[in-house]
Scaffold this motif. Structure first.
Motif: not given
Length: 56
Positions: A10-19
């Motif tokens: 989930t953290a990886a997906n949130l980081l991708m979404l933020a980028l």
């Protein structure tokens, strides 16, 4: 870092979404030019020598 994101997808997906959001929001501020100004980093000079004969 890879270990962290493999344990927390989930953290990886949130980081991708933020980028993605940051990239899309910065599209309006990117300087775009059809014909950009370009100054070559060199100077060309030509010198003529009076009385100089070209050998063939």
């Amino acid at each position: 870092m890879i270990r962290f994101f493999s344990k927390h997808p989930t953290a990886a997906n949130l980081l991708m979404l933020a980028l993605l959001i940051l990239g899309l929001s910065s599209l309006s501020t990117i300087k775009r030019e059809t014909f950009p100004e370009f100054d070559p980093p060199y100077i060309m000079a030509a010198i003529t020598y009076p009385g100089h004969r070209h050998k063939r």
